[in-house]
Design an enzyme around this catalytic site. Structure first.
Site, PDB file in Angstrom:
ATOM      1  N   GLY A 284       0.768  -1.242   0.000  1.00  0.00           N
ATOM      2  CA  GLY A 284       0.000   0.000   0.000  1.00  0.00           C
ATOM      3  C   GLY A 284       0.795   1.287   0.000  1.00  0.00           C
TER       4      GLY A 284
ATOM      5  CB  SER B   4       1.005   5.872   1.311  1.00  0.00           C
ATOM      6  OG  SER B   4       0.722   6.106  -0.039  1.00  0.00           O
ATOM      7  CB  ILE B   5      -1.700   5.061   6.111  1.00  0.00           C
ATOM      8  CG1 ILE B   5      -2.614   6.281   6.337  1.00  0.00           C
ATOM      9  CG2 ILE B   5      -1.560   4.236   7.381  1.00  0.00           C
ATOM     10  CD1 ILE B   5      -4.030   5.954   6.753  1.00  0.00           C
TER      11      ILE B   5
ATOM     12  CB  VAL C 103      -4.433  -6.928  -3.437  1.00  0.00           C
ATOM     13  CG1 VAL C 103      -3.098  -6.538  -2.845  1.00  0.00           C
ATOM     14  CG2 VAL C 103      -5.399  -5.742  -3.474  1.00  0.00           C
TER      15      VAL C 103
ATOM     16  CE1 TYR D 174     -13.910   5.923   3.970  1.00  0.00           C
ATOM     17  CE2 TYR D 174     -15.035   4.281   5.314  1.00  0.00           C
ATOM     18  CZ  TYR D 174     -13.882   4.767   4.729  1.00  0.00           C
ATOM     19  OH  TYR D 174     -12.705   4.086   4.892  1.00  0.00           O
TER      20      TYR D 174
ATOM     21  CE  LYS E 110     -10.981   1.061   4.902  1.00  0.00           C
ATOM     22  NZ  LYS E 110      -9.748   0.403   4.430  1.00  0.00           N
TER      23      LYS E 110
ATOM     24  CB  THR F 149      -3.825   9.568   1.960  1.00  0.00           C
ATOM     25  OG1 THR F 149      -5.154   9.024   1.980  1.00  0.00           O
ATOM     26  CG2 THR F 149      -3.190   9.422   3.328  1.00  0.00           C
TER      27      THR F 149
HETATM   28  P1  NAD Z   1      -3.175   5.749  -0.387  1.00  0.00           P
HETATM   29  O1  NAD Z   1      -3.891   6.154  -1.642  1.00  0.00           O
HETATM   30  O2  NAD Z   1      -1.871   6.352  -0.139  1.00  0.00           O
HETATM   31  O3  NAD Z   1      -3.029   4.166  -0.337  1.00  0.00           O
HETATM   32  C1  NAD Z   1      -3.925   3.274  -0.945  1.00  0.00           C
HETATM   33  C2  NAD Z   1      -3.089   2.185  -1.546  1.00  0.00           C
HETATM   34  O4  NAD Z   1      -3.922   1.160  -2.087  1.00  0.00           O
HETATM   35  C3  NAD Z   1      -2.207   2.689  -2.710  1.00  0.00           C
HETATM   36  O5  NAD Z   1      -0.861   2.330  -2.466  1.00  0.00           O
HETATM   37  C4  NAD Z   1      -2.729   1.914  -3.916  1.00  0.00           C
HETATM   38  O6  NAD Z   1      -1.711   1.599  -4.840  1.00  0.00           O
HETATM   39  C5  NAD Z   1      -3.253   0.665  -3.219  1.00  0.00           C
HETATM   40  N1  NAD Z   1      -4.157  -0.096  -4.086  1.00  0.00           N
HETATM   41  C6  NAD Z   1      -5.376   0.282  -4.544  1.00  0.00           C
HETATM   42  N2  NAD Z   1      -5.861  -0.698  -5.353  1.00  0.00           N
HETATM   43  C7  NAD Z   1      -4.946  -1.704  -5.352  1.00  0.00           C
HETATM   44  C8  NAD Z   1      -4.856  -2.962  -5.985  1.00  0.00           C
HETATM   45  N3  NAD Z   1      -5.839  -3.428  -6.775  1.00  0.00           N
HETATM   46  N4  NAD Z   1      -3.751  -3.732  -5.773  1.00  0.00           N
HETATM   47  C9  NAD Z   1      -2.743  -3.301  -4.990  1.00  0.00           C
HETATM   48  N5  NAD Z   1      -2.771  -2.098  -4.353  1.00  0.00           N
HETATM   49  C10 NAD Z   1      -3.854  -1.317  -4.543  1.00  0.00           C
HETATM   50  O7  NAD Z   1      -4.216   6.061   0.792  1.00  0.00           O
HETATM   51  P2  NAD Z   1      -4.173   5.741   2.361  1.00  0.00           P
HETATM   52  O8  NAD Z   1      -5.102   6.701   2.966  1.00  0.00           O
HETATM   53  O9  NAD Z   1      -2.782   5.639   2.830  1.00  0.00           O
HETATM   54  O10 NAD Z   1      -4.877   4.321   2.431  1.00  0.00           O
HETATM   55  C11 NAD Z   1      -4.284   3.187   3.052  1.00  0.00           C
HETATM   56  C12 NAD Z   1      -5.306   2.432   3.876  1.00  0.00           C
HETATM   57  O11 NAD Z   1      -5.673   3.207   5.021  1.00  0.00           O
HETATM   58  C13 NAD Z   1      -6.601   2.129   3.150  1.00  0.00           C
HETATM   59  O12 NAD Z   1      -7.077   0.847   3.542  1.00  0.00           O
HETATM   60  C14 NAD Z   1      -7.517   3.210   3.667  1.00  0.00           C
HETATM   61  O13 NAD Z   1      -8.882   2.882   3.545  1.00  0.00           O
HETATM   62  C15 NAD Z   1      -7.073   3.237   5.100  1.00  0.00           C
HETATM   63  N6  NAD Z   1      -7.491   4.382   5.885  1.00  0.00           N
HETATM   64  C16 NAD Z   1      -7.249   5.649   5.432  1.00  0.00           C
HETATM   65  C17 NAD Z   1      -7.642   6.717   6.201  1.00  0.00           C
HETATM   66  C18 NAD Z   1      -7.394   8.131   5.729  1.00  0.00           C
HETATM   67  O14 NAD Z   1      -8.067   9.041   6.203  1.00  0.00           O
HETATM   68  N7  NAD Z   1      -6.449   8.354   4.856  1.00  0.00           N
HETATM   69  C19 NAD Z   1      -8.291   6.527   7.431  1.00  0.00           C
HETATM   70  C20 NAD Z   1      -8.516   5.225   7.863  1.00  0.00           C
HETATM   71  C21 NAD Z   1      -8.119   4.160   7.089  1.00  0.00           C
END
Ligand code: NAD
Length: 257
Positions: free
Chosen positions: A13, A19-20, A66, A157, A164, A195
């Site tokens: 990810g 990115s987180i 994935v 959302y 989720k 992000t």
């Molecule tokens: P991000 O866009 O930086 O990361 C999302 C990642 O998912 C990217 O690296 C992307 O390449 C990957 N991805 C998407 N489709 C894919 C696929 N088919 N195969 C492989 N990789 C794939 O955004 P983020 O906010 O860092 O998101 C990371 C996680 O954290 C996610 O599960 C998101 O829902 C979760 N999250 C985010 C927040 C927020 O506010 N940003 C809050 C809670 C949870």
């Protein structure tokens, strides 16, 4: 001495520095872990290759979408041959079509629903399945990233909230089915962080503002804080914790109206 000394973690990810998963990568490195990374496709691979130049050591990387189990199998096969066993996996991956992340939930399409589930929830299952043999006898730990929209309605959302909810249920079911192998599975429910993915949710800026005003800590959580809490769950300090969702959200989820 770090709490992750001698451990290797596969991180799914990382797309860019916001990115987180990048926050988790840095927190793990600070605690002595070796990290290996996926990238979604060749185009994203170039961006990730640039990003890792700022790390002290270039990590092992390989492509993996994935939604394609054969790519997941190939990723872990190559990892086993070229790196060896691992101790942890981070699933920080989600996707939904922009048009599904806003408007009325009752307009959700089957295609949009299915895609969000496939990428954001189902994928944890084949990831865990193919990672498990590499963690044999090593007290492995899997961490995925969730959000409060799994349990309460967060406007905009929509399909991602339902995905989720499934992800958190997958966490519990996987914790039960992999427990005998001493593999733990937990979710981190992160507060909102700016992000690329988050900016796709309509009204996301308002959510950030609301959290800053109302959360017990009167601020938004940082990528670094989510990284540190995830590192705890991946470490032996959390050896008795499995099937849980840990809230790392400056406390916003404890509030009622
Ligand atoms: P991000 O866009 O930086 O990361 C999302 C990642 O998912 C990217 O690296 C992307 O390449 C990957 N991805 C998407 N489709 C894919 C696929 N088919 N195969 C492989 N990789 C794939 O955004 P983020 O906010 O860092 O998101 C990371 C996680 O954290 C996610 O599960 C998101 O829902 C979760 N999250 C985010 C927040 C927020 O506010 N940003 C809050 C809670 C949870």
């Amino acid at each position: 001495m770090g709490i992750m000394d001698g451990k290797t973690v596969a991180i799914f990810g990382v797309a860019n520095k916001r990115s987180i998963a990048w926050g988790i990568t840095n927190a793990l490195l600070e605690q002595g872990a070796r990290v290996v990374l996926n990238y979604q496709n060749e185009r994203m691979g170039e961006a990730v290759a640039k990003l890792v130049e700022e790390l002290p050591e270039k990590p092992w990387m390989a492509p993996c979408d994935v939604t394609d189990e054969s790519q997941i199998e190939a990723f872990f096969g190559k990892l086993k041959d070229e790196v060896g066993p691992i101790d942890g996996v981070v699933h920080s991956v989600a996707f939904a079509k922009r048009e599904e992340l806003g408007g009325e939930f009752h307009n959700t399409s089957w295609d949009g629903y299915a895609l969000a589930q496939h990428v954001s929830a189902y994928s944890l299952i084949p990831l865990a399945k193919h990672a498990a043999p590499l963690m044999e006898g090593r007290n492995g730990s899997i961490v995925c990233l969730s959000y409060y929209g799994a349990e309460k309605v967060i406007q905009g959302y929509n399909v991602m909230g339902v995905a989720k909810a499934a992800l958190e249920a997958n966490t519990r079911y996987l914790a039960a089915s992999l427990g005998e192998q001493q593999i733990r599975v937990n979710a981190v429910s992160a507060g909102p962080i700016k992000t690329v993915s988050a900016m796709g949710v309509s009204g996301f800026g308002d959510i950030l503002g609301e959290v800053e005003k109302r959360a017990p800590l009167r601020r938004n959580v940082t990528q670094e804080e989510v990284g540190k809490a995830s590192t705890f769950l991946l470490s032996d300090l959390a050896s008795g914790v499995t099937g849980q969702t840990l809230y790392v959200d400056c406390g916003i989820s404890i509030l009622g109206l």
